[in-house]
Design a protein around this motif. Structure first.
Motif, PDB file in Angstrom:
ATOM      1  N   TRP A   1       0.833  -1.205   0.000  1.00  0.00           N
ATOM      2  CA  TRP A   1       0.000   0.000   0.000  1.00  0.00           C
ATOM      3  C   TRP A   1       0.868   1.255   0.000  1.00  0.00           C
ATOM      4  N   GLY A   2       2.157   1.062  -0.312  1.00  0.00           N
ATOM      5  CA  GLY A   2       3.065   2.197  -0.381  1.00  0.00           C
ATOM      6  C   GLY A   2       3.162   2.894   0.961  1.00  0.00           C
ATOM      7  N   THR A   3       3.021   4.196   0.943  1.00  0.00           N
ATOM      8  CA  THR A   3       3.067   4.975   2.188  1.00  0.00           C
ATOM      9  C   THR A   3       1.701   5.092   2.844  1.00  0.00           C
ATOM     10  N   GLY A   4       0.695   4.475   2.230  1.00  0.00           N
ATOM     11  CA  GLY A   4      -0.637   4.502   2.820  1.00  0.00           C
ATOM     12  C   GLY A   4      -1.642   5.233   1.946  1.00  0.00           C
ATOM     13  N   ILE A   5      -2.875   5.224   2.386  1.00  0.00           N
ATOM     14  CA  ILE A   5      -3.980   5.875   1.675  1.00  0.00           C
ATOM     15  C   ILE A   5      -4.155   7.263   2.288  1.00  0.00           C
ATOM     16  N   ALA A   6      -3.719   8.293   1.568  1.00  0.00           N
ATOM     17  CA  ALA A   6      -3.824   9.665   2.072  1.00  0.00           C
ATOM     18  C   ALA A   6      -5.227  10.192   1.777  1.00  0.00           C
ATOM     19  N   TYR A   7      -5.894  10.728   2.787  1.00  0.00           N
ATOM     20  CA  TYR A   7      -7.290  11.147   2.631  1.00  0.00           C
ATOM     21  C   TYR A   7      -7.524  12.493   3.299  1.00  0.00           C
ATOM     22  N   ARG A   8      -8.562  13.167   2.831  1.00  0.00           N
ATOM     23  CA  ARG A   8      -9.092  14.366   3.469  1.00  0.00           C
ATOM     24  C   ARG A   8     -10.610  14.234   3.478  1.00  0.00           C
ATOM     25  N   GLY A   9     -11.243  14.672   4.561  1.00  0.00           N
ATOM     26  CA  GLY A   9     -12.699  14.586   4.659  1.00  0.00           C
ATOM     27  C   GLY A   9     -13.292  15.856   5.242  1.00  0.00           C
ATOM     28  N   THR A  10     -14.470  16.221   4.761  1.00  0.00           N
ATOM     29  CA  THR A  10     -15.190  17.392   5.272  1.00  0.00           C
ATOM     30  C   THR A  10     -16.641  17.007   5.519  1.00  0.00           C
ATOM     31  N   GLY A  11     -17.333  17.856   6.288  1.00  0.00           N
ATOM     32  CA  GLY A  11     -18.768  17.665   6.486  1.00  0.00           C
ATOM     33  C   GLY A  11     -19.141  16.755   7.631  1.00  0.00           C
ATOM     34  N   PHE A  12     -18.184  16.405   8.495  1.00  0.00           N
ATOM     35  CA  PHE A  12     -18.509  15.614   9.679  1.00  0.00           C
ATOM     36  C   PHE A  12     -18.973  16.542  10.801  1.00  0.00           C
ATOM     37  N   SER A  13     -19.553  15.972  11.842  1.00  0.00           N
ATOM     38  CA  SER A  13     -19.923  16.772  13.005  1.00  0.00           C
ATOM     39  C   SER A  13     -18.657  17.233  13.720  1.00  0.00           C
ATOM     40  N   PRO A  14     -18.654  18.445  14.247  1.00  0.00           N
ATOM     41  CA  PRO A  14     -17.470  18.917  14.975  1.00  0.00           C
ATOM     42  C   PRO A  14     -17.075  17.957  16.091  1.00  0.00           C
ATOM     43  N   ASN A  15     -15.794  17.608  16.109  1.00  0.00           N
ATOM     44  CA  ASN A  15     -15.211  16.769  17.164  1.00  0.00           C
ATOM     45  C   ASN A  15     -15.803  15.361  17.222  1.00  0.00           C
ATOM     46  N   ALA A  16     -16.422  14.917  16.134  1.00  0.00           N
ATOM     47  CA  ALA A  16     -17.024  13.582  16.120  1.00  0.00           C
ATOM     48  C   ALA A  16     -15.953  12.509  15.967  1.00  0.00           C
ATOM     49  N   GLU A  17     -16.247  11.315  16.494  1.00  0.00           N
ATOM     50  CA  GLU A  17     -15.399  10.159  16.236  1.00  0.00           C
ATOM     51  C   GLU A  17     -15.718   9.656  14.828  1.00  0.00           C
ATOM     52  N   VAL A  18     -14.687   9.529  14.006  1.00  0.00           N
ATOM     53  CA  VAL A  18     -14.868   9.158  12.598  1.00  0.00           C
ATOM     54  C   VAL A  18     -14.174   7.820  12.347  1.00  0.00           C
ATOM     55  N   PHE A  19     -14.896   6.903  11.715  1.00  0.00           N
ATOM     56  CA  PHE A  19     -14.339   5.610  11.338  1.00  0.00           C
ATOM     57  C   PHE A  19     -13.756   5.710   9.928  1.00  0.00           C
ATOM     58  N   VAL A  20     -12.510   5.273   9.780  1.00  0.00           N
ATOM     59  CA  VAL A  20     -11.826   5.240   8.486  1.00  0.00           C
ATOM     60  C   VAL A  20     -11.744   3.771   8.088  1.00  0.00           C
ATOM     61  N   VAL A  21     -12.402   3.402   6.986  1.00  0.00           N
ATOM     62  CA  VAL A  21     -12.608   1.985   6.681  1.00  0.00           C
ATOM     63  C   VAL A  21     -12.028   1.631   5.313  1.00  0.00           C
ATOM     64  N   LEU A  22     -11.271   0.538   5.282  1.00  0.00           N
ATOM     65  CA  LEU A  22     -10.870  -0.105   4.030  1.00  0.00           C
ATOM     66  C   LEU A  22     -11.624  -1.422   3.958  1.00  0.00           C
ATOM     67  N   GLU A  23     -12.343  -1.611   2.876  1.00  0.00           N
ATOM     68  CA  GLU A  23     -13.133  -2.828   2.697  1.00  0.00           C
ATOM     69  C   GLU A  23     -12.558  -3.628   1.536  1.00  0.00           C
ATOM     70  N   ALA A  24     -12.361  -4.924   1.753  1.00  0.00           N
ATOM     71  CA  ALA A  24     -11.924  -5.834   0.695  1.00  0.00           C
ATOM     72  C   ALA A  24     -13.034  -6.848   0.475  1.00  0.00           C
ATOM     73  N   THR A  25     -13.627  -6.840  -0.703  1.00  0.00           N
ATOM     74  CA  THR A  25     -14.719  -7.774  -0.971  1.00  0.00           C
ATOM     75  C   THR A  25     -14.145  -9.085  -1.481  1.00  0.00           C
ATOM     76  N   ARG A  26     -14.560 -10.134  -0.845  1.00  0.00           N
ATOM     77  CA  ARG A  26     -14.188 -11.482  -1.256  1.00  0.00           C
ATOM     78  C   ARG A  26     -15.458 -12.310  -1.225  1.00  0.00           C
TER      79      ARG A  26
END
Length: 533
Positions: free
Chosen positions: A280-305
């Motif tokens: 995965w190299g150096t990783g999956i670099a991401y940016r996200g907007t529109g969440f609730s202030p100070n909310a706990e956010v789940f960052v998910v990688l899904e592999a379908t098998r």
């Protein structure tokens, strides 16, 4: 006509027995019995007030009836009388203030005593047994009045404009009555709102008290204060001690409901969506907007098998503006080439469960033999809004030689995809080229996506970027600054042992919530993807 006379001369052929009850001279001539009742509880010495409030019944309809007010001494009695005509039901209600007999307190002997009775003077001979009248001093303090509040529960508000609707009785007819809202902010202090109303001919009051704008209705705190109550008081003309007073009626202030959390429609962008098999190299670099202030956010990688999807996730905390950024380097899910069935397929998305449920857009990740030779589209991660309005160029590579490449630029609005620019470009002999486009009307931190497809080769590439007002700068170098990554939890791996996209969705959220430890949005994402197929 009222005449003072000896009791024995007023009642022909009757005997006075203890308690003032009149009986006929002989049992054989016993008359039918009527009834007399008195509404007054007592009378004060010296006056019958506005009269003895009585009701007689059980007499011959429309007949004349004699009322007898008797004063009974130990050795003699006197009586006053008056006549009334009963109605068609044999009844009559009225008030009688005798001018011949005045009430006095009984002495040590228990005399004088007072009774009121009735007997017919026309129609059938009917008598109503005598009823004793109580003579006593008026109790100390104001007389007891009655106050009723239609609704004693009110909502919490900073401006109390809802009326307090009241009715009352027991006041002097025509008197001015003060209805007061009392606010006790502590055991020793508070505020009040008075309202005056005039009692009607029956001594009754009715009206509405409105505290008004700027007057707050506040639920009690831990101390039990403030407390709200309403009472009604009648004062004599010219001032003085109260004449009549109701009990205080307590009011309840209900706390305002907690505001509903704002719905969220988060959007994410990923710097690179193509990875070389085995890393995965150096990783999956991401940016996200529109969440609730100070909310706990789940960052998910899904592999379908087939039959056994896997989910690896971390949690991060959104900042005060509801934004997140970082790099997720999977530890458990390997970057594998797809087999003949096309699996595994990789999806990347973010979501939150509290204070309100929300899932971001889903980004498809590709694993190829060599990412360097895979079709790709370049461009910066952050682009100024002003530059996008003027027009920008994004390079692409590894498409078919000299083929037409179609592109579309899109964004998400309330979870729905909206195209904002489209066009075509032609690759050179090496399969490389440049797409040009412009986008107007953007706001800060808008996530944008660009998707390319070679019309001859069928090759595709996609990337995402963020529109910003100004590029951040590094105070040390003066150049562009990378966003500070959000702190993240250790990665966790979950294998559901079932394909959520095809499973019975009953209890699906609960299942994934149990397995993923708070990632019910994973199930929602799978169901949404299944519906789109």
């Amino acid at each position: 006509m009222r005449t003072r006379h000896k009791f024995w001369s007023a009642v022909t052929a009757a005997l006075m027995v203890g308690g003032g009850v009149l009986l006929p001279a002989t049992a054989a001539s016993a008359a039918p019995t009527g009834e007399i009742t008195v509404a007054d509880d007592y009378f004060v010495p010296g006056s019958w007030g506005d009269g003895i409030d009585y009701t007689i019944s059980g007499f011959t309809p429309d007949s004349q009836v004699q009322l007898l007010l008797s004063r009974i001494e130990q050795n003699s009695s006197i009586a006053d009388f008056t006549f009334v005509t009963v109605d068609s039901t044999g009844s009559f209600t009225g008030k009688w203030a005798s001018g011949a007999i005045s009430p006095e307190l009984p002495g040590e002997s228990g005399y004088p005593r007072y009774t009121i009775s009735a007997n017919s003077t026309s129609g059938d001979p009917i008598e109503a047994p005598a009823v004793p009248l109580v003579i006593q001093e008026a109790p100390a303090g104001p007389r007891e009045a009655v106050l009723e509040i239609a609704d004693t529960t009110f909502p919490e508000t900073a401006n109390w404009t809802e009326p307090i609707v009241f009715t009352g009785s027991g006041f002097t007819p025509g008197a001015t009555v003060t209805v007061t809202l009392n606010v006790s902010s502590s055991p020793s202090g508070g505020d009040s709102v008075p309202f005056q109303v005039t009692a009607n001919e029956q001594g009754e009051i009715t009206g509405e008290l409105v505290p008004g704008a700027g007057f707050a209705a506040t639920p009690p705190g831990d101390s039990g204060y403030p407390q709200y109550s309403v009472g009604a008081t009648e004062y004599p003309e010219g001032g003085g001690d109260p004449v009549a007073q109701s009990e205080w009626v307590n009011l309840t202030i209900e706390p305002a409901p907690e505001p509903e959390p704002e719905p969220v429609t988060p959007v994410i962008v990923v710097t690179d969506t193509v990875f070389t098999a085995g890393s995965w190299g150096t990783g999956i670099a991401y940016r996200g907007t529109g969440f609730s202030p100070n909310a706990e956010v789940f960052v998910v990688l899904e592999a379908t098998r087939v039959g056994s999807p896997e989910y690896e996730f971390i949690t991060v905390t959104a900042d005060a503006n509801g934004n997140v950024s970082g790099t997720f380097l999977p530890q458990e899910i390997a970057a594998e080439l797809p087999d003949d069935s096309g699996n595994p397929q990789y999806y990347f998305y973010l979501g939150q469960e509290e204070p309100t449920f929300g899932i971001s857009n889903e980004i498809r990740l590709s694993v190829v033999e060599d990412a360097a030779t895979a079709p790709r589209v370049g461009g910066p991660e952050l682009v100024q809004i002003s530059d996008l309005a003027d027009g920008v160029q994004f390079p692409f590579a590894n498409f078919g030689p000299e083929e037409e490449v179609a592109f579309v630029v899109y964004r998400y609005e309330n979870g729905e995809r909206v195209n904002v620019a489209t066009g075509t470009a032609t690759s050179n002999a090496d399969g490389a080229g440049v797409v040009e486009f412009s986008v107007d009307g953007l706001t800060a931190d808008t996530a944008l996506f660009i998707s390319l497809e070679g019309l001859d080769s069928g090759l595709t590439a996609e990337r995402s970027f963020t529109a910003v007002v100004a590029l951040p700068t590094d105070p040390g170098t003066g150049g562009p600054a990378a966003p500070a990554p959000a702190a993240q939890s250790p990665a966790r791996l979950v294998n559901t042992g079932m394909d959520l996209a095809t499973a019975n969705t009953a209890g699906l959220a609960a299942l994934v919530l149990l397995l993923v430890g708070g990632g019910a949005f994973v199930a929602a994402r799978q169901v949404r993807r299944s519906e789109q197929k």
